[in-house]
Write a protein that holds these residues in place. Sequence first.
Motif, mmCIF file in Angstrom:
data_model
loop_
_atom_site.group_PDB
_atom_site.id
_atom_site.type_symbol
_atom_site.label_atom_id
_atom_site.label_comp_id
_atom_site.label_asym_id
_atom_site.label_seq_id
_atom_site.Cartn_x
_atom_site.Cartn_y
_atom_site.Cartn_z
ATOM 1 N N GLY A 27 15.691 -2.042 -27.556
ATOM 2 C CA GLY A 27 15.256 -0.809 -27.031
ATOM 3 C C GLY A 27 15.871 -0.597 -25.743
ATOM 4 N N GLY A 28 16.766 -1.577 -25.100
ATOM 5 C CA GLY A 28 17.350 -1.255 -23.801
ATOM 6 C C GLY A 28 16.344 -1.596 -22.695
ATOM 7 N N ASP A 29 15.078 -1.957 -22.661
ATOM 8 C CA ASP A 29 14.159 -2.814 -21.865
ATOM 9 C C ASP A 29 14.302 -3.765 -21.246
ATOM 10 N N LYS A 30 14.140 -4.261 -19.995
ATOM 11 C CA LYS A 30 14.000 -5.669 -19.615
ATOM 12 C C LYS A 30 12.570 -6.139 -19.581
ATOM 13 N N ILE A 31 12.335 -7.283 -19.685
ATOM 14 C CA ILE A 31 11.035 -7.934 -19.529
ATOM 15 C C ILE A 31 10.941 -8.880 -18.597
ATOM 16 N N ALA A 32 9.940 -8.445 -17.466
ATOM 17 C CA ALA A 32 9.881 -9.545 -16.452
ATOM 18 C C ALA A 32 8.121 -9.898 -16.496
ATOM 19 N N LEU A 33 8.072 -11.453 -16.624
ATOM 20 C CA LEU A 33 6.814 -11.953 -16.425
ATOM 21 C C LEU A 33 6.815 -12.786 -15.223
ATOM 22 N N VAL A 34 6.214 -12.256 -14.390
ATOM 23 C CA VAL A 34 6.081 -12.776 -13.024
ATOM 24 C C VAL A 34 5.717 -14.418 -13.057
ATOM 25 N N GLY A 35 6.480 -15.200 -12.380
ATOM 26 C CA GLY A 35 6.072 -16.606 -12.291
ATOM 27 C C GLY A 35 7.067 -17.340 -13.578
ATOM 28 N N PHE A 36 6.867 -16.584 -14.930
ATOM 29 C CA PHE A 36 7.529 -17.475 -15.743
ATOM 30 C C PHE A 36 9.256 -16.955 -16.003
#
Length: 90
Positions: free
Chosen positions: A38-47
């Motif tokens: 869908g064009g989103d970015k995924i940010a998992l802090v620390g990972f």
Amino acid sequence: MNKAQLVDAIASEAGITKTDARKSLDAFIKVTGKALAGGDKIALVGFGSFAVAKKPGRTGRNPRTGASIKIAAKNVVKFKAGVELNALVK
């Protein structure tokens, strides 16, 4: 480590059943794929963070025949590891 080994490790670390760990991992993969599509970015802090990058089309060469071939443009998933994940690897 393959998927079955990862599920086993998650289950033992989290103290949950292998079935629940497999469902959680499958859900993470499915939701991540849909978000990236869908064009989103995924940010998992620390990972780390996942994003989609566009690779332009280019001309390549068939190694067997040496003939030029056209390689189509495509989207690829990029992953950048976070600080905490990098610290665990060192």
